[in-house]
Each structure stands twice: as C-alpha cells, then as structure tokens.
Design a protein around this motif. Structure first.
Motif, PDB file in Angstrom:
ATOM      1  N   ASP A  64     -19.929   2.715   6.477  1.00  0.00           N
ATOM      2  CA  ASP A  64     -20.013   2.974   5.416  1.00  0.00           C
ATOM      3  C   ASP A  64     -18.546   2.500   4.520  1.00  0.00           C
ATOM      4  OD1 ASP A  64     -19.056   5.132   7.191  1.00  0.00           O
ATOM      5  OD2 ASP A  64     -18.167   5.819   5.299  1.00  0.00           O
ATOM      6  N   ASP A  65     -17.413   2.116   5.482  1.00  0.00           N
ATOM      7  CA  ASP A  65     -16.461   1.906   4.703  1.00  0.00           C
ATOM      8  C   ASP A  65     -16.464   0.186   4.364  1.00  0.00           C
ATOM      9  OD1 ASP A  65     -13.776   0.942   4.206  1.00  0.00           O
ATOM     10  OD2 ASP A  65     -12.974   2.707   5.077  1.00  0.00           O
ATOM     11  N   ALA A  66     -16.437   0.090   3.206  1.00  0.00           N
ATOM     12  CA  ALA A  66     -16.921  -1.512   3.143  1.00  0.00           C
ATOM     13  C   ALA A  66     -15.765  -2.439   3.431  1.00  0.00           C
ATOM     14  CB  ALA A  66     -16.961  -1.794   1.516  1.00  0.00           C
ATOM     15  N   ALA A  67     -14.415  -1.972   3.682  1.00  0.00           N
ATOM     16  CA  ALA A  67     -13.526  -2.744   4.161  1.00  0.00           C
ATOM     17  C   ALA A  67     -13.545  -3.312   5.452  1.00  0.00           C
ATOM     18  CB  ALA A  67     -12.110  -2.186   3.559  1.00  0.00           C
ATOM     19  N   VAL A  68     -13.893  -1.810   6.135  1.00  0.00           N
ATOM     20  CA  VAL A  68     -13.784  -2.017   7.579  1.00  0.00           C
ATOM     21  C   VAL A  68     -15.061  -2.816   8.296  1.00  0.00           C
ATOM     22  CG1 VAL A  68     -14.491  -0.693   9.904  1.00  0.00           C
ATOM     23  CG2 VAL A  68     -12.718   0.403   8.095  1.00  0.00           C
ATOM     24  N   ALA A  69     -16.106  -2.741   7.483  1.00  0.00           N
ATOM     25  CA  ALA A  69     -17.387  -3.552   7.477  1.00  0.00           C
ATOM     26  C   ALA A  69     -16.993  -4.836   7.487  1.00  0.00           C
ATOM     27  CB  ALA A  69     -18.417  -3.041   6.586  1.00  0.00           C
ATOM     28  N   ASP A  70     -16.102  -5.222   6.544  1.00  0.00           N
ATOM     29  CA  ASP A  70     -16.005  -6.692   6.290  1.00  0.00           C
ATOM     30  C   ASP A  70     -15.310  -7.294   7.351  1.00  0.00           C
ATOM     31  OD1 ASP A  70     -17.184  -6.811   3.822  1.00  0.00           O
ATOM     32  OD2 ASP A  70     -15.261  -6.489   2.617  1.00  0.00           O
ATOM     33  N   VAL A  71     -14.243  -6.519   7.961  1.00  0.00           N
ATOM     34  CA  VAL A  71     -13.412  -7.051   9.129  1.00  0.00           C
ATOM     35  C   VAL A  71     -14.328  -7.074  10.343  1.00  0.00           C
ATOM     36  CG1 VAL A  71     -11.513  -6.366  10.832  1.00  0.00           C
ATOM     37  CG2 VAL A  71     -11.332  -6.051   8.230  1.00  0.00           C
ATOM     38  N   VAL A  72     -15.084  -6.119  10.606  1.00  0.00           N
ATOM     39  CA  VAL A  72     -15.759  -6.120  11.774  1.00  0.00           C
ATOM     40  C   VAL A  72     -16.857  -7.376  11.870  1.00  0.00           C
ATOM     41  CG1 VAL A  72     -17.366  -4.857  13.325  1.00  0.00           C
ATOM     42  CG2 VAL A  72     -15.581  -3.692  12.260  1.00  0.00           C
ATOM     43  N   ARG A  73     -17.563  -7.461  10.451  1.00  0.00           N
ATOM     44  CA  ARG A  73     -18.461  -8.734  10.414  1.00  0.00           C
ATOM     45  C   ARG A  73     -17.873  -9.940  10.616  1.00  0.00           C
ATOM     46  NH1 ARG A  73     -19.761  -9.501   4.382  1.00  0.00           N
ATOM     47  NH2 ARG A  73     -17.725 -10.164   4.629  1.00  0.00           N
ATOM     48  N   ASP A  74     -16.626 -10.110  10.114  1.00  0.00           N
ATOM     49  CA  ASP A  74     -15.878 -11.341  10.276  1.00  0.00           C
ATOM     50  C   ASP A  74     -15.604 -11.421  11.819  1.00  0.00           C
ATOM     51  OD1 ASP A  74     -15.936 -11.670   7.805  1.00  0.00           O
ATOM     52  OD2 ASP A  74     -13.826 -11.277   7.322  1.00  0.00           O
ATOM     53  N   GLN A  75     -15.186 -10.437  12.641  1.00  0.00           N
ATOM     54  CA  GLN A  75     -14.910 -10.667  14.154  1.00  0.00           C
ATOM     55  C   GLN A  75     -16.578 -10.905  14.689  1.00  0.00           C
ATOM     56  OE1 GLN A  75     -13.343  -6.692  14.808  1.00  0.00           O
ATOM     57  NE2 GLN A  75     -11.078  -7.436  14.946  1.00  0.00           N
ATOM     58  N   LEU A  76     -17.462 -10.371  14.283  1.00  0.00           N
ATOM     59  CA  LEU A  76     -18.792 -10.573  15.021  1.00  0.00           C
ATOM     60  C   LEU A  76     -19.116 -12.170  14.738  1.00  0.00           C
ATOM     61  CD1 LEU A  76     -20.743  -7.400  14.222  1.00  0.00           C
ATOM     62  CD2 LEU A  76     -19.987  -8.168  16.491  1.00  0.00           C
ATOM     63  N   CYS A  77     -18.790 -12.602  13.392  1.00  0.00           N
ATOM     64  CA  CYS A  77     -19.211 -13.843  13.149  1.00  0.00           C
ATOM     65  C   CYS A  77     -18.473 -15.142  13.944  1.00  0.00           C
ATOM     66  CB  CYS A  77     -18.812 -14.338  11.669  1.00  0.00           C
ATOM     67  SG  CYS A  77     -20.232 -13.255  10.696  1.00  0.00           S
ATOM     68  N   VAL A  78     -16.970 -14.716  14.028  1.00  0.00           N
ATOM     69  CA  VAL A  78     -16.053 -15.537  14.916  1.00  0.00           C
ATOM     70  C   VAL A  78     -16.714 -15.536  16.206  1.00  0.00           C
ATOM     71  CG1 VAL A  78     -13.908 -15.533  15.779  1.00  0.00           C
ATOM     72  CG2 VAL A  78     -14.337 -15.132  13.517  1.00  0.00           C
ATOM     73  N   LEU A  79     -17.187 -14.535  16.747  1.00  0.00           N
ATOM     74  CA  LEU A  79     -17.795 -14.534  18.200  1.00  0.00           C
ATOM     75  C   LEU A  79     -19.219 -15.008  18.304  1.00  0.00           C
ATOM     76  CD1 LEU A  79     -16.921 -10.826  19.372  1.00  0.00           C
ATOM     77  CD2 LEU A  79     -15.694 -12.688  20.082  1.00  0.00           C
TER      78      LEU A  79
END
Length: 646
Positions: free
Chosen positions: A536-551
């Motif tokens: 639900d936290d958009a800023a946290v979602a952006d960070v985790v999404r980027d980490q998953l994309c890098v993986l």
C-alpha cells in the motif's frame, strides 16, 4: 444492796460478757498470777477447770502445755523456767503456735500499766487452712500460666511472623524469637526494655506516631524499611491492635509484623516489566514505520549504485557507500528495537561465552583510562548459551562503561564468568526457570548506589548522570537482553562499597555454532516470471518492484488486497505473490495469503513486514517465508528462488 455486792454484780456481768467472746482471754498480774479470764480460754486450749480461779500461777498453765508436748521435746522444768523468765519482762508479744492436733492459735499480749499483761488467744486454724489452700491455688495457677506462656511462646516462635506485645511506656512485655532477632536481640534482652531503646534513634521517630495512635485505641498498619547488619535493606509491614478493656481503656497493643522484602522485590520487578513492556510497544510502532522508510532509502541507494556503475556516470561510491552503511545501521537498530518490543532475541544462536569474552577483552580494556584496572576471569567455565552475540557484546560494553563512570578517580573492574545450578527455591525471586545458568559478574570498586538508585536502575530513561551525558537506556537495554535470552539481571550495591551486577543466561544443550553461510548461496535469478506485488505504500512498492525487476522478474503492482484477489483469479500468468503484512482495511496480508491459497492452491506466496516476526502480535503466522523490512537484494533473491522452486 451494799457497795460490795454492787461491785461483785458488775464483775459477774463483765465475766458473762467475756465468756461470750470467741477468743480466749487472760490477765496475769505483776506476780504472774491469774486475775481474769473467760471460758473460751479453757475450752480452746483445753486447760483443766481447776486452774480457773484468781491467783492461779502462770507456771501451772505452762506446766500443762509442756506435759502435753506442746513445747516439743526437752526437760519440762527448764522449758517452764525459761518461759516464766521471758514473761517477767512484760513485753508486747504476738506469735502463732501450732498445737499437736494441728490447731493454730494466734497469741497476742500487751503489758499492763501496773504490771502484768493481758493476752488474747485466737483460733486461726481455718484462716491458715484457707490461706494454704489459696497459696496452693495460686501456685497451681502460676504453674498453669507458666505452662500456657510456654505453649504460647512455642506457638509464636513457630509462626513465620514477628509477634510482640507493647505495654505503656511504651515498653515490650512479650516478643517471640523472630521479633527479637529482627532487632538483633534475644527475647530475654528485649522484654522489659523501652521500645525506643530497641528500635533505635533513627527508626523510632518514624514509628512513634503509629504506636501513639495505637494507644489511643486505633488499629494501625504501616510499612517501614531497616538496614540489616548484612548491609541489605529489609522491608516490614506491621499491624498494631490495641488491647482494650470493656470500659474502653487501652492496656497495650499487640504487634504483628511480616517481612515483605521479597514481595517488594517482586512488585518492583513487575513494575519494571510493565514499564519495559510500555517502552517496547512504543519502540515496536516506531521501528515498524521506520523500517518502511529505510526500505525506501536502501532500495533507492542500491538503484543509484547500479546506475553509478555505468561507465559514463561519475564515480559516486564515496557518497553512496556511507549512505548505504548508515541506512543498514539504522536497519540493524530497528531490528533490535523490534526484538526489544517483542521480548525475543534479535538473532540468537548458540555461542560459547569464554571465547566471546576473550575477543572483547582488548576492546574493553582499551576503552578505559589508565587509572582503572580491568581483569577478565573465565577459568574453566565455558557454558554454551543461546544469545544474539551483538546484543551480548553491547550489554557487556554498557556494564563496563557504567562501571568506568562510577570510578572517576580510578579503581578496579572485574568481569568473571561462572556456571551455576539455580534451584527452584531461588527462581521465584529471580523470575527464571530452574536449571544450569551461565553467570557473568561485572564488579567495580566505585561509589556504589543508594537503595533508591538501585531500585530505579533498570527504569527506562532513569539516569544519575548530568543532563545530556546519559540516556538512561544502558541498564534497561541490559535488562531487556537478559530477559529476551531467558535469563535475568540483578544488582548488589551499597553507597561507598562498589557495585556487582549479575547477568544469568540459561545454558543451552545445543552448542553448535552457526555456519554463517552466504544468504544468496544456491539462489537463481528470475526469467521473466510474473510476480504480483501487494504494497500500500507507493514509495516502498516502487523500491521493491525495482529490486524484483533487477532480479529478472516481471512485476504487477497493487495497493489493495481486494484487487490482489481479483488479479490472482483473473490473471493465470501470475507465478508468485509478494505481499506486505500490514494492509489498509480489514484484510491483512496474512488473511490475503489464506484466501489466495484457497483460490489457487500451490501458488507461491511470500510476505514482508516492518515487524521482525511478520506480525504485531496478533494473527498467527502462515506457512510461508516472511521478509523483515528493510531487506537486502540478496535475501529477496533467495526468498523468491525458494518459493518458485517448490
């Protein structure tokens, strides 16, 4: 009628009156000849009536008595002569004579002005028998009373309480042995002495108003503390009950006292635990929110580092690395705050304390000024315990630095490692389970603590240091570490006599050492698999999404649990779900995981949370991995690899 006849009539009247007196009566003149008597004299003493005439000599009466053995054995003539000589002195006399038949006669005589003497004889046999019976009764009652007192003392000495009776003065009239021992006395040395002398000039002014109220007829209860000969402070709760008569007079007061030292310690420990729990709840809430912020910071810094590795970009590692290290230290701090809030060890594992202490010896001794001598004693003790090594090191550093601050003029600090068996009898006051424990002692020769300071030493934010120089969290941190590890911590200290802090940690049967394997070992990156991210936290979602994309994963993001359920049902290409635990609305990540499993059994699910164990102490944990925020990319990679490989 002639005057002679009148005189004789008066004498006859007087004789008749004397004959009716229940006492014997006689009058002897200066020649020791009988001139007056009454009938009771001859009846009581059984004299022959032929002696009842004027002029009968005293010696004749004495001869009758001597012949009957009333004067005992001996020569009769000598006994008579001796008594006649004594009578010629005409001295007042009074004595009791016990006759051979047991009759007791009181003989009382007084001299006459013209010579001779008058004597009365009183039969006091019944009075003496009554007196003897009374004396026997008193003796029996005294014996019974003494026996009752012995029984009373036996009972009161067996009762685990302090019992006494205080009379007016106030003065002790009774005390059992426990009461006397409490004031370093014996029963014999205490009874009969003033209360002020026994209690002493320091304590008596405090107790005197309560005693005075009790003597006014009021029941009084109060508590007081007293320094024992051992140097420890003991607490007593006393009740004074007035001893009142039917008309309302107070004769004294009964004293019943109970040693409540252990109860006070338990109350203090409970209050300490409640304060620590309140601080822990506050810490948990702050740490949860702060972890979300750190997740954003660390994620963006890692992303910035990846971009900084592009050849065309300037080298920013000198700025990025300190930011990343500071954020990771913040993450470690919140991890410990959450461990404090939950009451569990942050990263506990079996360790050997001797080796851990040996590794710290150089660090500790190097942080002390020259005037302080530091020594470490481990001996043969090397018990394995399950603790977080970092927390243990932090606790020990806190204790040693506190000891240093207590010795501004120098002194000695001793750290000793021991192993001991804690019996069930000792565990009640310590609040731990019986068994084998490692004991770490930190002793100093500093200024010591007063009793008030010692009682508050573990209170959060309590400090005796000047404002701005002490946080008041050092000893509470040690307390929290010991409790989380299943042990306890206690303080023995007196002003001017140094301080000894004892940390008890339970010995574990698992002495294996953590292997320290790389958390990314055996992981694989993604190959375009679609992962549903629920945050639900958009800023946290952006960070985790980027980490998953890098993986190497494709990511679909939603901030609503209901939307996540619809996407799982409609998008069959979703290969895994990564959801936050704390979600807005009534459906948490835990409930969402259960509903997803019901809708699509076998769909891999992982959770992430700002709380260390994934919850705030509410719902039970589901059977799926939980990532504690903030998490590194390596841990995220391993978690996704594990759930997709099942």
């Amino acid at each position: 009628m002639t005057s002679g006849d009148l005189y004789r009539d008066r004498l006859d009247l007087l004789q008749a009156a004397l004959d009716h007196i229940n006492q014997g009566f006689s009058v002897f003149d200066a020649q020791l000849q009988l001139v007056a008597w009454n009938r009771q004299l001859f009846e009581m003493l059984e004299f022959p009536m032929h002696l009842a005439h004027r002029g009968a000599p005293l010696s004749a009466f004495l001869e009758v008595n001597a012949a009957r053995g009333e004067y005992g054995d001996g020569d009769i003539a000598e006994m008579i002569a001796r008594r006649v000589e004594r009578a010629r002195l005409f001295e007042p006399h009074s004595f009791e004579r016990v006759r051979p038949d047991g009759q007791v006669v009181l003989v009382t005589g007084a001299p006459l002005p013209t010579g001779g003497f008058v004597t009365t004889y009183t039969d006091i046999t019944r009075e003496r028998e009554h007196q003897a019976n009374l004396e026997r009764t008193v003796a029996e009652r005294t014996r019974q009373l003494r026996q009752s007192e012995d029984w009373l003392r036996l009972v009161t000495d067996s009762v685990p309480a302090l019992i006494a009776y205080v009379g007016p003065g106030p003065v002790y009239r009774f005390a059992n042995r426990r009461y006397a021992k409490w004031f370093d006395q014996t029963v014999e040395s205490l009874v009969g002495r003033p209360v002020a002398d026994i209690i002493g000039p320091e304590l008596y002014p405090e107790l005197e108003p309560h005693i005075a109220r009790a003597f006014t007829g009021q029941a009084v209860s109060y508590e007081y503390a007293r320094n024992r000969a051992t140097g420890r402070i003991a607490h007593m709760r006393s009740t004074l009950i007035p001893d009142r008569t039917a008309d309302g007079r107070t004769l004294g007061c009964f004293v019943l006292s109970l040693d409540v030292t252990e109860q006070k310690r338990s109350e203090t420990a409970l209050a300490q635990a409640q304060r620590m729990e309140a601080v822990g709840q506050l810490s948990g809430g702050l740490a949860h929110d702060f972890n979300n912020l750190l997740t954003i910071i660390i994620g963006n810094v890692l992303s910035l580092r990846r971009k900084a590795d592009i050849p065309a970009m300037p080298d920013l590692s000198g700025h990025i690395d300190p930011i990343l290290q500071a954020a990771q230290r913040g993450a470690d701090l919140t991890r410990r705050l959450l461990a404090f809030a939950k009451g569990t060890a942050a990263d506990s594992k079996p360790v050997r304390l001797a080796a851990l202490l040996a590794n710290m010896e150089g660090l500790l001794s190097g942080s002390l000024p020259r005037g302080i001598t530091f020594s470490l004693e481990t001996g043969d003790a090397d018990p394995p315990v399950r603790v977080d090594p970092s927390e243990f090191e932090n606790a020990l550093v806190n204790l040693v630095l506190n000891a240093r601050d207590a010795m501004p003029s120098g002194g000695t600090i001793l750290v000793r490692l021991e192993e001991d068996e804690i019996s069930p009898a000792k565990t009640a006051s310590l609040g731990i389970a019986p068994g084998r424990y490692a004991r770490i002692l930190v002793c100093d020769t500093g200024a010591g603590m007063s009793e008030d300071v010692r009682r508050q030493a573990f209170d959060p934010f309590f400090s005796t240091k000047p404002f701005g120089t002490g946080s008041g969290l050092g000893l509470p941190t040690v307390y929290g570490f010991a409790r989380r590890s299943g042990g306890c911590v206690s303080i023995e200290s007196r002003s001017g006599h140094g301080t000894e802090i004892r940390v008890l940690l339970p010995v574990t049967a698992d002495a294996a050492v953590a292997d320290g394997a790389d958390e990314t070992q055996g992981t694989r990156h993604g190959n375009g698999e679609l992962v549903l991210l629920v945050e639900d936290d958009a800023a946290v979602a952006d960070v985790v999404r980027d980490q998953l994309c890098v993986l190497g994963y494709s990511v679909l993001v939603t901030g609503e649990a209901d939307d996540a359920l619809e996407l799982v049902a409609e998008v069959g290409d979703i290969r895994a779900v990564l959801s936050d635990v704390v979600m807005p609305g009534q459906m948490s990540g835990l409930v969402l995981a259960e509903k997803i499993r019901a809708a699509r059994p076998g769909l891999p699910i992982a959770l992430m949370s700002g709380y260390r164990d994934g919850t705030d102490g509410g719902a039970p944990l589901p059977d799926c991995p939980i990532l504690s925020k903030p998490f590194a990319a390596g841990l995220l990679a391993r978690t996704m690899s594990e759930i997709l490989s099942r």
